[in-house]
Design a protein around this motif. Structure first.
Motif, PDB file in Angstrom:
ATOM      1  N   ARG A  19     -10.418  12.641   0.583  1.00 16.04           N
ATOM      2  CA  ARG A  19     -11.690  12.056   0.186  1.00 16.04           C
ATOM      3  C   ARG A  19     -12.755  12.452   1.206  1.00 16.04           C
ATOM      4  NH1 ARG A  19      -8.944   6.160  -0.894  1.00 16.04           N
ATOM      5  NH2 ARG A  19      -8.194   6.535  -3.027  1.00 16.04           N
ATOM      6  N   PRO A  20     -14.031  12.350   0.845  1.00 18.63           N
ATOM      7  CA  PRO A  20     -15.093  12.710   1.795  1.00 18.63           C
ATOM      8  C   PRO A  20     -14.946  11.958   3.117  1.00 18.63           C
ATOM      9  CG  PRO A  20     -16.015  12.378  -0.389  1.00 18.63           C
ATOM     10  CD  PRO A  20     -14.576  11.957  -0.470  1.00 18.63           C
ATOM     11  N   GLY A  21     -14.964  12.709   4.210  1.00 16.54           N
ATOM     12  CA  GLY A  21     -14.883  12.110   5.538  1.00 16.54           C
ATOM     13  C   GLY A  21     -13.481  11.976   6.093  1.00 16.54           C
ATOM     14  N   GLU A  22     -12.455  12.141   5.263  1.00 18.85           N
ATOM     15  CA  GLU A  22     -11.080  12.014   5.752  1.00 18.85           C
ATOM     16  C   GLU A  22     -10.673  13.254   6.549  1.00 18.85           C
ATOM     17  OE1 GLU A  22      -8.842   9.017   2.639  1.00 18.85           O
ATOM     18  OE2 GLU A  22      -8.755  11.169   2.199  1.00 18.85           O
ATOM     19  N   VAL A  23      -9.937  13.018   7.632  1.00 16.04           N
ATOM     20  CA  VAL A  23      -9.533  14.090   8.538  1.00 16.04           C
ATOM     21  C   VAL A  23      -8.019  14.277   8.477  1.00 16.04           C
ATOM     22  CG1 VAL A  23      -9.498  14.863  10.944  1.00 16.04           C
ATOM     23  CG2 VAL A  23     -11.466  13.572  10.070  1.00 16.04           C
ATOM     24  N   ASP A  24      -7.592  15.521   8.282  1.00 10.42           N
ATOM     25  CA  ASP A  24      -6.165  15.828   8.225  1.00 10.42           C
ATOM     26  C   ASP A  24      -5.505  15.521   9.561  1.00 10.42           C
ATOM     27  OD1 ASP A  24      -3.723  16.807   7.280  1.00 10.42           O
ATOM     28  OD2 ASP A  24      -4.176  18.866   7.869  1.00 10.42           O
ATOM     29  N   GLY A  25      -4.404  14.768   9.517  1.00  9.94           N
ATOM     30  CA  GLY A  25      -3.685  14.395  10.728  1.00  9.94           C
ATOM     31  C   GLY A  25      -4.143  13.090  11.335  1.00  9.94           C
ATOM     32  N   LYS A  26      -5.322  12.604  10.922  1.00  7.44           N
ATOM     33  CA  LYS A  26      -5.825  11.329  11.424  1.00  7.44           C
ATOM     34  C   LYS A  26      -5.762  10.260  10.340  1.00  7.44           C
ATOM     35  CE  LYS A  26      -9.936   9.057  13.299  1.00  7.44           C
ATOM     36  NZ  LYS A  26     -11.367   9.227  13.679  1.00  7.44           N
TER      37      LYS A  26
END
Length: 217
Positions: A49-56
């Motif tokens: 989704r907008p703003g989501e960071v892979d690994g976080k």
């Protein structure tokens, strides 16, 4: 608040609820309350989704990669929800528990059931959050603005399936006030950390007391 990690085992703290009942918000509050808490970052096959960071926020993976992880027993739990796969990688959770760190899970009843049936079940704390009403649950889903009306309808339809499993949890809280629910969660966690099973040094301490007692005889 900072919790001393010495001489105790970590807990697997499971928070479950239907979408919109507050588990993600409360999970964030608990992480702010205790900086030693480690959040279990789930793997998923859904698009970010907008703003989501892979690994976080999530570990984003293809269906093929996810199936490989499951096949190799690298997932502590996994489920298929709304056309996508979700799961909790086993290795970081195991490492945290052995180091005395609590791991926080924001998962559904299927994942909770799998974890409670795993080799780590003796160190699992499961908590279910109920909404104050179905109308309030729907309002929260609409107000957060993350989903289309069609997705909200799907989540509402699934909500009763989630709620119907409330009896499988050790603790059940009605989340009608975020601040009060947060305090209740903290009370539960503090108490569970003092369970005998979470204090591996107790047996040695009792043996030392016994030796001292015998030396007095």
């Amino acid at each position: 608040m900072t919790t001393t990690l010495a001489n105790r085992r970590g807990l697997l703290i499971i928070l479950s609820s239907p979408s919109g009942a507050g588990k993600s918000t409360l999970a964030r509050r608990l992480m702010a309350w205790d900086e030693t808490l480690q959040f279990s970052v789930s793997a998923t096959t859904r698009d970010p989704r907008p703003g989501e960071v892979d690994g976080k926020d999530y570990i984003f993976a293809s269906q093929a990669q996810f199936r490989e992880w499951v096949k190799d027993n690298e997932m502590l739990e996994h489920a298929h929800v709304f056309g996508n796969s979700y799961g909790s990688p086993r290795a970081p959770v195991q490492a945290a528990i052995e180091a005395g760190r609590d791991v926080l899970f924001d998962i559904d009843w299927q994942g909770a059931q799998q974890i409670r049936g795993s080799s780590l079940r003796d160190h699992t704390l499961s908590i279910f959050l109920l909404p104050p009403s179905i109308a309030e649950l729907h309002r929260r889903l609409v107000d957060r603005g993350q989903d289309t009306p069609a997705t909200i309808a799907k989540r509402m339809k699934k909500s009763w399936d989630e709620i119907s499993h409330w009896e499988a949890y050790e603790y059940v809280l009605i989340n009608d006030d975020l601040d009060q629910t947060e305090e209740r969660l903290k009370t539960i966690i503090r108490a569970e950390r003092l369970q005998r099973s979470q204090q591996p040094g107790l047996a040695d301490h009792v043996r030392r007391l016994q030796t001292e007692f015998e030396d007095l005889s």
